[in-house]
Design an enzyme around this catalytic site. Structure first.
Site: not given
Length: 338
Positions: A279-280, A318-320
């Site tokens: 993602r990042w 986390n934050e998937l």
């Protein structure tokens, strides 16, 4: 012998329908004023699961897995039962392991109490040795002033019959008696919905925080006393739940033991985070290359943590995002089968 767990299957005070046994999808209007209370229960339906391994290349290993109250299982102490398993002081469960075989042994049983509850641990009921023969349930913080995170112990032995009834391994496991149900609840007045949680049939309002490993190198944090002290600070702040961040680790046994004793519910995420899996940063494809290793890691975590009454939820990480890509849907499907 590893990953010994004592799990609660059902409680007589729940009175739920058969359709609710899977802990999901129960009727919003059912059991609103019911559930279990401070009086405890006369019995509970339980399951014992343990992983057994025969590391021998040629020899078959036969034996019995014995489960009992600590005083009953220890041949050096005077028998004084505090818990009964299927109405008996101990259970002997036979097994046979072929060379190089790994087996998960399971046995379902009914747990009941006798008057002298000498194997209570971590409970405010310790001082009352003459209480009526009731099993006290494990309750998280903020349930009620009269409800506490009661823990019990059982003692286990592996006795090999192929070596003149030789004692091969022994261990003691602490466990709590509790059930968890969860579903998506519809709020008609506000036209919203949210996840609802019931512990032992009673609704619980979660007040949670986020736990990130307090020392990345475990130079100072890998201490049972420090874990209990730090978790007590969350209790003092009024919290009853903690999310273990997916960018960190599956915490040590001491962390979950302290959470069990303090009545803190734990939401455990697997080691996935948008910071480095696409993602990042990093790549969405890394799990395709390390899928087998990740699933071994996930299964090991589930087996190790499954006996802790504080554990109430697993999360992917986390934050998937986006869904079905991080993590890939085929990985999610396999995790759900573990």
């Amino acid at each position: 012998m590893r990953d010994l767990a004592i799990l609660t299957l059902d409680l007589p005070c729940l009175h739920h329908d058969d359709d609710d046994n899977n802990d999901v999808g129960f009727d919003n209007d059912s059991n609103e004023s019911g559930g279990c209370g401070a009086e405890g229960v006369s019995s509970a339906s339980m399951a014992m699961v343990v992983t057994l391994t025969n590391a021998h290349e040629k020899d078959v290993q036969k034996g019995n897995f014995r489960l009992a109250s600590p005083s009953n299982g220890n041949q050096h102490s005077k028998p004084h039962p505090a818990l009964l398993l299927d109405g008996k002081e101990w259970l002997d469960i036979p097994f046979e392991l072929q060379p190089n075989q790994v087996m998960e042994l399971r046995h379902d049983f009914t747990l009941s109490a006798v008057s002298d509850a000498t194997n209570h641990v971590g409970s405010k009921y310790d001082e009352n040795q003459n209480a009526s023969p009731k099993l006290q349930l494990w309750w998280p913080r903020n349930s009620d002033n009269h409800l506490h995170p009661t823990l019990y112990r059982l003692y286990s032995q592996i006795i090999l019959v192929t070596n003149d009834s030789q004692l091969s391994h022994d261990a003691t496991v602490a466990f709590g008696i509790r059930t968890i149900q969860t579903h998506i609840e519809q709020h008609l007045a506000s036209n919203t919905q949210g996840r609802s949680l019931k512990i032992n049939g009673q609704k619980l309002f979660l007040l949670g925080g986020n736990w990130i490993t307090s020392d990345a190198f475990f130079l100072k944090s890998n201490s049972h006393d420090r874990y209990c002290t730090e978790l007590s600070l969350h209790v003092d702040a009024g919290l009853n739940a903690l999310r273990v961040w997916g960018g960190g680790i599956i915490e040590t046994d001491a962390f979950y033991e302290c959470a069990d004793a303090l009545g803190i519910l734990v939401y455990q995420e697997f080691g996935l985070t948008g910071d480095n899996n696409g993602r990042w940063g990093g790549s969405y494809e890394w799990l395709a290359e390390q899928q087998e290793e990740f699933l071994v890691y996930a299964e090991d975590a589930i087996r190790r943590l499954r006996s802790h009454p504080s554990l109430f939820l697993y999360g992917g990480g986390n934050e998937l995002y986006p869904e079905t890509v991080s993590p890939p849907s085929y990985v999610v499907t396999q995790i759900r089968t573990l």
